[in-house]
Design a protein around this motif. Sequence first.
Motif, PDB file in Angstrom:
ATOM      1  N   ARG A   1      14.729  48.865 -13.032  1.00 29.60           N
ATOM      2  CA  ARG A   1      14.437  47.898 -11.932  1.00 29.60           C
ATOM      3  C   ARG A   1      15.818  47.729 -11.220  1.00 29.60           C
ATOM      4  O   ARG A   1      16.208  46.241 -11.230  1.00 29.60           O
TER       5      ARG A   1
ATOM      6  N   ASN B   1      12.793  43.636 -20.709  1.00 27.30           N
ATOM      7  CA  ASN B   1      12.586  42.853 -19.464  1.00 27.30           C
ATOM      8  C   ASN B   1      13.177  40.948 -20.512  1.00 27.30           C
ATOM      9  O   ASN B   1      13.615  40.689 -19.471  1.00 27.30           O
TER      10      ASN B   1
ATOM     11  N   ASP C   1      27.457  41.507 -19.289  1.00 27.00           N
ATOM     12  CA  ASP C   1      27.011  40.436 -19.528  1.00 27.00           C
ATOM     13  C   ASP C   1      25.926  40.774 -20.916  1.00 27.00           C
ATOM     14  O   ASP C   1      25.819  39.326 -22.322  1.00 27.00           O
TER      15      ASP C   1
ATOM     16  N   HIS D   1      25.887  38.889 -24.718  1.00 31.29           N
ATOM     17  CA  HIS D   1      24.704  38.541 -25.449  1.00 31.29           C
ATOM     18  C   HIS D   1      24.603  40.118 -26.600  1.00 31.29           C
ATOM     19  O   HIS D   1      25.055  40.958 -25.918  1.00 31.29           O
TER      20      HIS D   1
ATOM     21  N   LEU E   1      16.166  40.858 -18.592  1.00 36.97           N
ATOM     22  CA  LEU E   1      16.400  41.039 -17.306  1.00 36.97           C
ATOM     23  C   LEU E   1      15.983  39.653 -16.953  1.00 36.97           C
ATOM     24  O   LEU E   1      16.437  38.535 -15.930  1.00 36.97           O
ATOM     25  N   ASP E   2      15.138  39.092 -17.249  1.00 37.65           N
ATOM     26  CA  ASP E   2      13.866  38.125 -17.037  1.00 37.65           C
ATOM     27  C   ASP E   2      14.269  36.610 -17.920  1.00 37.65           C
ATOM     28  O   ASP E   2      14.502  35.365 -17.382  1.00 37.65           O
ATOM     29  N   LYS E   3      14.825  37.160 -19.217  1.00 36.93           N
ATOM     30  CA  LYS E   3      15.305  35.679 -19.932  1.00 36.93           C
ATOM     31  C   LYS E   3      16.524  34.982 -20.044  1.00 36.93           C
ATOM     32  O   LYS E   3      17.489  34.151 -19.772  1.00 36.93           O
ATOM     33  N   LEU E   4      17.264  36.335 -19.901  1.00 37.17           N
ATOM     34  CA  LEU E   4      18.795  35.694 -20.547  1.00 37.17           C
ATOM     35  C   LEU E   4      19.723  36.098 -18.926  1.00 37.17           C
ATOM     36  O   LEU E   4      20.417  35.842 -18.561  1.00 37.17           O
ATOM     37  N   LYS E   5      18.643  36.716 -18.110  1.00 35.04           N
ATOM     38  CA  LYS E   5      19.218  36.947 -16.104  1.00 35.04           C
ATOM     39  C   LYS E   5      20.629  37.847 -16.387  1.00 35.04           C
ATOM     40  O   LYS E   5      21.119  37.487 -15.968  1.00 35.04           O
ATOM     41  N   VAL E   6      20.893  38.752 -17.110  1.00 35.23           N
ATOM     42  CA  VAL E   6      22.005  39.883 -17.023  1.00 35.23           C
ATOM     43  C   VAL E   6      22.041  40.210 -15.961  1.00 35.23           C
ATOM     44  O   VAL E   6      20.765  41.246 -15.941  1.00 35.23           O
ATOM     45  N   ARG E   7      22.616  40.318 -15.351  1.00 36.84           N
ATOM     46  CA  ARG E   7      22.811  41.693 -14.602  1.00 36.84           C
ATOM     47  C   ARG E   7      23.973  42.570 -14.628  1.00 36.84           C
ATOM     48  O   ARG E   7      24.162  43.693 -13.860  1.00 36.84           O
TER      49      ARG E   7
END
Lengths: 370, 299
Positions: A189, A154, A219, A245, A157-163
Motif C-alpha cells: 500500500r 488496513n 505514528d 499507537h 492505514l484506514d482507521k488510524l490514518k497512520v503514515r
Amino acid sequence: MKRLLYSLVMVSVILCTAESFAADTIKLGVPGAHSGDLASYGLPSANAAQLVVDAINAKGGILGKKVVVLKEDDQCKPEVAANVAAKLVSDKADVVLGHICSGATKAALNTYNESKIVTLSPSATNVELTKSGDYPNFFRTISPDDAQALLQVNFALDKLKVRRVAIIHDKGDYGKGIAEFAKGFFEKRGVKPVLFEGITPGAVDYSAIVQKIKFSKADAVVYGGYHPEAAKIVAGMKKKKMKTHFISDDGVRDDTFIKVADKFAEGVYATGPIDTTKSPMAVAAIEQHKKRYGTEPGAFYLNAYAGALCLLQAVEKAGSTDFAKVSKALRTNWFETPLGKISFDRNGDAKGIGFAMYQVRNGKYVEVGR
Amino acid sequence: MEYFLELFFGGLTRGSIYALIALGYTMVYGIIELINFAHGEIYMIGAFTALIAASALAMLGMDGWSLLALSGVIAIIYSAAYGFTIEKIAYKPLRKAQRLSPLISAIGMSIFLQNYVLLAQTSDFLSFPALIDEFSFMENVTIIGSAELVIIITTAVATAILTLFIKFTRMGRAMRAVAQDKTMAMLLGVNVNRVISATFIIGSALAAVGGVLISSQIGQINFYIGFIAGIKAFTAAVLGGIGSIPGAVLGGLVLGWTESFATGYISSDYEDVFAFGLLVFILIFRPAGILGKASSEKV
C-alpha cells in the motif's frame, strides 16, 4: 481408546465405501488425518461431516438424493494425501471437505483441480493455497496465516490514518511471521516501515528500542509477539509520554496483558479471533457431538461443521454437483453456519470469519473493527 | 544528541542493574572461587518479596517513598537470608570437594529455586507496581526518567559503600585476607565461615536491591527473570574481571552501553550478538577481564 476410535473409523470407511457404490447419492469426500500423531486435528472434522450429513439425510437429503461420507486417512502426510486424492477421484466424490494439514492439502489439490472437484478445507491456513490463484477449486473456512497482519495494516492505514509505522517482533516463528506479513502489506500500500526489528524476548529492559521508536517518529508500532514483551514496551512508551499507537496480535489480545500492563494497557490495539462458540448454532453443533460421540469436539470442529454445511447447501443451491455451478454458489451466497454468516471471496477465503480488531478501553478489550 | 543521551542513560540504567547483580557473582568468586549460579534466583526472589511486601503494605495504606523503602528493606532481608541459607545448605558441605561439585550444586540450587517460586507463587507474569515516584523537578526532562535516575544513584551509592566497607572495616579486611589465602587467614584467627556467610549476605542484598529497582521500572516479574538477568550479570562480571569489585561495576556498565548503543544505532536483532561479541573480543586481549589481575588478590 485410540485403537477403538481408529477401528471405528476404519469400519465406517469400509461401510461408507460400500455404500458409495449405490446409485443416486451425493458423495462428500472427507480426507484428513484420522490416525497417527495428528489424528486429533482430523477426527473432529470427520465427525462434523458425519453429523451434518446425517442431519441432512434425516430431512430427505439434497436434490432428492442421500448424501454419503467417504472418509479417507491421509495422516497429514503429503505423499499419502496425493494417493488419497486419487482414490477419492476414482470413487467419484462430488465435493471434498479436506484436507486438514496445509502440506497434505497442497499435495492433493492438483488432483482435485484436474478432476474439477470443489475442495474445502476446515483447517489449512497456508497463505499460498488461496492467494496464489493456482487452485480455483479451493475454499476454506479458516483464516489464512496472514489474516491478522492484513487486518492490522488496513486498520492502521484506514482507521488510524497512520503514515509512519515501526514494525517490531520477538524473532519467534509466530511474531516474526506476522511482522513480515504486515511489512509486505504496508509496502503493497505504499507505506515503507521506518523500522523493522526483532527484540530478544525476556530481556532485562527495552528502553533502547523504545527510544529508537520515539526517534523514528512513527505514528504507530505494529508488534508481532506475545504479551510479556508487549507490556514492557507499552509501559516504556507511555512513560516516555509517547502518543504512538500500539497495534499487536492475538498473542497480546489476552487478559493477562491487561493485568500485567495495568494502566499502561489502555488504548492498545490487538487483533483476535472472533469468538463464535457462544452462538446458538455453534452451541447446538457442540451439543450434537457430545451426544453422539460422548466427548467435547476437538480442533477445527466448528470450521468443519460450517464447511460441510456450505458445501452441501451450495450443491443444493446450484441444483447439481457441477463444478462451475457449485463454486459460483459458494461465492455468491451467504450461508448460516456455526461460525456465523459466511461467504467466499474470489480466492476461496471465507468472508465473515476470522479476526476482529480490539482495543483496551477501561481495562477491557472492546471490538473496534473487523 | 538527545537520542545519544537517551541511549546513554538507558544503557547506564541497564548496566547499573547488571552491576548490582554482578557484584554478588564477583564477591563470591573472589572469596571461594565458586560461580554461584543461584545468584540470579536471589535477584528474582528479591523482586517477588518486594511485590508481596508492597501489596501488603499498600493495603495498610502506605504509599510513596516509605513504601519503596520498607518493601525494599524487607526484600533485602529476605534475600540475604536466602543467600545465607543457600551457602550453608548447598556449598558449605562441598567446600573441600573437587571444584566441579559445588558448581553442579549451584546449578541444582538455581533450578530448585526457580521451580519453588513457580509452584509456590505462579507461572504467570505479575504486574509490579511503579514504586519509584516521579520527581516533580524531572517533569520536563526527557532524556532520563525518575526511576532511571534512582537506579543509577542507588547503584553508585551502594558501590561506594561496599568499597569503603571492604577497605576500612574489620570484616572488609578479613574478606580480603580470606580471598588471598583462606588457610593462612584461618591460621591467623579469621573466622572464615563468618566471612563467607557475610559475603553471601552482602551479595544477595545487592541483588535484591537490583531486583526491586528494575522490576519497579519495568512493571512485571515472573519466576524466570533471574535466569536471563543472571546470565547477563555473570557476563558483566567476567567482562570486568571476575573477582574484582570495580571490574564488576565497569563490566556491567560496558555491557549495558554496548546493548543500548547496538540497539539504538545498529539493530536490536543483534543486541546479544554485540554484547557477547564484545565479551569474546575483550577476553582475547585481556583473558582476566578488563580490570582482572592474574594475581591472587581478588577482593
